[in-house]
Design a protein around this motif. Sequence first.
Motif, PDB file in Angstrom:
ATOM      1  N   PRO A  70      -3.499  10.780  -7.101  1.00 37.97           N
ATOM      2  CA  PRO A  70      -2.919  10.295  -5.843  1.00 37.97           C
ATOM      3  C   PRO A  70      -3.058   8.783  -5.658  1.00 37.97           C
ATOM      4  O   PRO A  70      -2.205   8.155  -5.041  1.00 37.97           O
ATOM      5  CB  PRO A  70      -3.695  11.048  -4.764  1.00 37.97           C
ATOM      6  N   THR A  71      -4.120   8.206  -6.217  1.00 35.43           N
ATOM      7  CA  THR A  71      -4.276   6.751  -6.102  1.00 35.43           C
ATOM      8  C   THR A  71      -3.158   6.017  -6.839  1.00 35.43           C
ATOM      9  O   THR A  71      -2.686   4.973  -6.374  1.00 35.43           O
ATOM     10  CB  THR A  71      -5.639   6.285  -6.647  1.00 35.43           C
ATOM     11  N   ASN A  72      -2.712   6.570  -7.957  1.00 37.58           N
ATOM     12  CA  ASN A  72      -1.579   5.961  -8.667  1.00 37.58           C
ATOM     13  C   ASN A  72      -0.308   6.062  -7.829  1.00 37.58           C
ATOM     14  O   ASN A  72       0.508   5.137  -7.822  1.00 37.58           O
ATOM     15  CB  ASN A  72      -1.363   6.637 -10.024  1.00 37.58           C
ATOM     16  N   ALA A  73      -0.150   7.171  -7.132  1.00 34.25           N
ATOM     17  CA  ALA A  73       1.008   7.318  -6.238  1.00 34.25           C
ATOM     18  C   ALA A  73       0.916   6.311  -5.092  1.00 34.25           C
ATOM     19  O   ALA A  73       1.931   5.736  -4.689  1.00 34.25           O
ATOM     20  CB  ALA A  73       1.076   8.739  -5.689  1.00 34.25           C
ATOM     21  N   LEU A  74      -0.298   6.093  -4.599  1.00 34.13           N
ATOM     22  CA  LEU A  74      -0.510   5.110  -3.540  1.00 34.13           C
ATOM     23  C   LEU A  74      -0.137   3.714  -4.028  1.00 34.13           C
ATOM     24  O   LEU A  74       0.536   2.955  -3.324  1.00 34.13           O
ATOM     25  CB  LEU A  74      -1.961   5.154  -3.065  1.00 34.13           C
ATOM     26  N   PHE A  75      -0.558   3.379  -5.243  1.00 39.96           N
ATOM     27  CA  PHE A  75      -0.179   2.092  -5.827  1.00 39.96           C
ATOM     28  C   PHE A  75       1.338   1.992  -5.963  1.00 39.96           C
ATOM     29  O   PHE A  75       1.928   0.945  -5.682  1.00 39.96           O
ATOM     30  CB  PHE A  75      -0.828   1.877  -7.191  1.00 39.96           C
ATOM     31  N   LEU A  76       1.983   3.050  -6.353  1.00 41.37           N
ATOM     32  CA  LEU A  76       3.433   3.058  -6.483  1.00 41.37           C
ATOM     33  C   LEU A  76       4.101   2.816  -5.126  1.00 41.37           C
ATOM     34  O   LEU A  76       5.045   2.022  -5.016  1.00 41.37           O
ATOM     35  CB  LEU A  76       3.914   4.385  -7.077  1.00 41.37           C
ATOM     36  N   ILE A  77       3.598   3.456  -4.095  1.00 44.02           N
ATOM     37  CA  ILE A  77       4.145   3.266  -2.746  1.00 44.02           C
ATOM     38  C   ILE A  77       3.992   1.809  -2.314  1.00 44.02           C
ATOM     39  O   ILE A  77       4.942   1.190  -1.819  1.00 44.02           O
ATOM     40  CB  ILE A  77       3.451   4.216  -1.739  1.00 44.02           C
ATOM     41  N   TYR A  78       2.796   1.251  -2.532  1.00 42.93           N
ATOM     42  CA  TYR A  78       2.569  -0.135  -2.122  1.00 42.93           C
ATOM     43  C   TYR A  78       3.373  -1.126  -2.950  1.00 42.93           C
ATOM     44  O   TYR A  78       3.871  -2.122  -2.410  1.00 42.93           O
ATOM     45  CB  TYR A  78       1.083  -0.489  -2.154  1.00 42.93           C
ATOM     46  N   ILE A  79       3.528  -0.878  -4.212  1.00 45.74           N
ATOM     47  CA  ILE A  79       4.358  -1.758  -5.043  1.00 45.74           C
ATOM     48  C   ILE A  79       5.797  -1.730  -4.534  1.00 45.74           C
ATOM     49  O   ILE A  79       6.446  -2.771  -4.411  1.00 45.74           O
ATOM     50  CB  ILE A  79       4.267  -1.357  -6.532  1.00 45.74           C
ATOM     51  N   PHE A  80       6.289  -0.552  -4.209  1.00 46.90           N
ATOM     52  CA  PHE A  80       7.635  -0.428  -3.663  1.00 46.90           C
ATOM     53  C   PHE A  80       7.765  -1.173  -2.336  1.00 46.90           C
ATOM     54  O   PHE A  80       8.747  -1.909  -2.107  1.00 46.90           O
ATOM     55  CB  PHE A  80       7.994   1.056  -3.491  1.00 46.90           C
ATOM     56  N   LEU A  81       6.783  -1.024  -1.438  1.00 45.30           N
ATOM     57  CA  LEU A  81       6.818  -1.730  -0.154  1.00 45.30           C
ATOM     58  C   LEU A  81       6.771  -3.243  -0.344  1.00 45.30           C
ATOM     59  O   LEU A  81       7.488  -3.993   0.332  1.00 45.30           O
ATOM     60  CB  LEU A  81       5.658  -1.274   0.739  1.00 45.30           C
ATOM     61  N   ILE A  82       5.954  -3.703  -1.279  1.00 48.50           N
ATOM     62  CA  ILE A  82       5.848  -5.144  -1.531  1.00 48.50           C
ATOM     63  C   ILE A  82       7.151  -5.678  -2.110  1.00 48.50           C
ATOM     64  O   ILE A  82       7.587  -6.779  -1.754  1.00 48.50           O
ATOM     65  CB  ILE A  82       4.641  -5.441  -2.442  1.00 48.50           C
TER      66      ILE A  82
END
Length: 127
Positions: free
Chosen positions: A66-78
């Motif tokens: 899930p932490t990798n998914a969180l990083f993916l979400i934040y990369i997308f938002l950034i």
Amino acid sequence: MNIILQVILIICAILFCIFILIVTKRKKLSFKYTLLWLIFGIITLLLAIFPDIVMNFSRLMHIEEPTNALFLIYIFLIIIIIFYISIAFSKMFEKMTKLIQENALLRYRIEKLEEREISKEKEDENN
């Protein structure tokens, strides 16, 4: 998600939103960027309060951690934020170019008018 990490994320998200509001109140950040950063902070807060969102997203995307998914979400938002700021920067650059050109034309007109005024004064002196 670890409860301590969850509490830390909630506190950080709330502090981030408060910081954005303070900076906006001091007029160091425009309203449209305030909304952008507040949305970012609210998404962080929602993901911290409801960690199942990240877990379900990671399962849906077939991401093991899930932490990798969180990083993916934040990369997308950034990436979205950077794109939005790039658009705003491009518009400002175009406006600045137009203002510089208008300023140069006005200076040219002023110089011509001053030259005419000087030549009229010299003609009056000669007469």
